[in-house]
Design an enzyme around this catalytic site. Structure first.
Site, PDB file in Angstrom:
ATOM      1  N   HIS A  10       0.849  -1.199   0.000  1.00 32.81           N
ATOM      2  CA  HIS A  10       0.000   0.000   0.000  1.00 32.81           C
ATOM      3  C   HIS A  10       0.881   1.244   0.000  1.00 32.81           C
ATOM      4  O   HIS A  10       1.330   1.717   1.051  1.00 32.81           O
ATOM      5  CB  HIS A  10      -0.925  -0.014   1.218  1.00 32.81           C
ATOM      6  CG  HIS A  10      -1.982   1.058   1.193  1.00 32.81           C
ATOM      7  ND1 HIS A  10      -3.314   0.803   1.410  1.00 32.81           N
ATOM      8  CD2 HIS A  10      -1.901   2.385   0.957  1.00 32.81           C
ATOM      9  CE1 HIS A  10      -4.003   1.938   1.322  1.00 32.81           C
ATOM     10  NE2 HIS A  10      -3.152   2.925   1.051  1.00 32.81           N
ATOM     11  N   GLU A 201     -10.677   3.851   7.392  1.00 30.73           N
ATOM     12  CA  GLU A 201      -9.522   4.699   7.719  1.00 30.73           C
ATOM     13  C   GLU A 201     -10.059   5.923   8.469  1.00 30.73           C
ATOM     14  O   GLU A 201      -9.622   6.235   9.565  1.00 30.73           O
ATOM     15  CB  GLU A 201      -8.799   5.128   6.433  1.00 30.73           C
ATOM     16  CG  GLU A 201      -7.587   6.038   6.672  1.00 30.73           C
ATOM     17  CD  GLU A 201      -6.973   6.569   5.376  1.00 30.73           C
ATOM     18  OE1 GLU A 201      -7.640   6.494   4.318  1.00 30.73           O
ATOM     19  OE2 GLU A 201      -5.840   7.072   5.426  1.00 30.73           O
TER      20      GLU A 201
END
Ligand SMILES: [Zn+2]
Length: 333
Positions: A10, A201
């Site tokens: 990521h 998130e």
């Protein structure tokens, strides 16, 4: 620490631009002149104190503005992949949003350009594997980028098995409900495209549940999913790999250091992978994230090998068997 292949899943191309390339391109494009040195130029973009994700996202504009020509975009991809190799990373997935590089290129051309850059590195270093993830963008309700997101999906389909290994949804999570992107992920799924989605998130656990119901093979962050025992249970039961980036989460005020669930996730059997997200903006490397995990969360060397093995197994890239074997060997030695 002994050598074993590092895996990064990521990492955003713009937010991860090596600072030397960021400086070189800013000089080239006349954004700064030589009276500004590289350190000063780097320091003005680093996020030094926690701020809302929406503020963090604004910092990307300065970088993407430099990556509008094929030459600059290729150099960015090349220099990032090369710097990853030099840090011991042997399996990397680099993500970017082709719709942010279309002043002079189509989305397909932007993808070809990035592939050219990373392929050069793989030619020099045949023991490195790099795959590209294309990001669709969430710009909120008022944005008119549905067509651009569909173009991104079509790009993923066109370059599947030619270097593009998956699709993502990035940007301002929740600005437009994740649910409204479902039709895109349904199509991606039908076309056999690997899916990862930024979820949990910023938004609460429900976003992770939604992402898992939209065929996400992996979740970007997912930390707030941990706050809901049912969602946490599902992440563990389905062994959905989580792309965790601790420093990034702290800097974007998603969680503070003492409440980050990474240790608990590991201990309770979630599939944790450790990533940098945006090493330029967050001023981190994969190694500095490992150091943080050792210092603040008691990660052992075995834990670190395990998260790399988790990442290698979860990677969307092909031909990764040798790296998996090396990590399995390192774990058992
Ligand atoms: Zn991200």
């Amino acid at each position: 620490m002994s050598f074993y292949p590092r895996v990064e899943l990521h990492c955003h191309l713009d937010g991860a631009l090596p600072s030397s390339t960021f400086y070189k391109l800013a000089l080239k494009e006349g954004v700064i002149d030589k009276t500004v040195d590289e350190i000063t130029w780097k320091n003005q973009i680093i996020i030094t104190e926690a701020m809302p994700l929406s503020e963090c996202l604004k910092r990307f504009d300065q970088i993407t503005a430099l990556l509008q020509t094929p030459e600059n975009l290729e150099e960015a991809a090349y220099s990032l992949a090369l710097s990853m190799y030099e840090q011991g990373i042997r399996l990397a997935e680099i993500r970017f949003a082709p719709q942010q590089h279309i002043l002079q290129m189509t989305q397909n051309q932007a993808v070809e350009t990035v592939l050219r850059g990373v392929n050069k590195v793989m030619l020099i270093h045949p023991d490195m594997i790099v795959g590209i993830i294309v990001c669709m963008m969430n710009y909120g309700e008022d944005a008119d980028n549905d067509d651009a997101n569909m173009d991104t999906l079509n790009t993923a389909i066109a370059y599947k098995d030619k270097g593009v290994v998956g699709i993502d949804l990035a940007g301002a999570e929740g600005a437009k409900p994740t649910e409204s992107f479902r039709y895109l992920f349904e199509k991606a799924y039908q076309e056999g495209i690997n899916i990862t989605i930024h979820a949990g998130e910023v938004c609460p656990a429900e976003a992770v549940r939604t992402a898992m119901s939209m065929h996400a093979n992996r979740i970007g962050h997912g930390i707030h999913g941990w706050n809901d025992p049912d969602v946490a249970k599902e992440m563990i039961a389905r062994q959905i790999p989580l792309e965790i980036s601790v420093t990034s989460n702290i800097l974007s005020r998603c969680v503070d250091l003492t409440h980050h669930p990474v240790r608990e996730m590991m201990d309770q059997g979630a599939v944790v992978t450790i990533n940098t997200d945006d090493p330029l903006l967050c001023n981190v490397t994969l190694q500095s994230e490992y150091d943080l995990l050792q210092k603040e969360f008691g990660f052992t060397e075995k834990d670190l090998i395990q998260v790399n093995l988790n990442a290698a197994r979860a990677s969307f890239c092909q031909h990764k068997e040798k790296i998996i074997k090396e990590l399995e060997k390192a774990l058992s030695s």
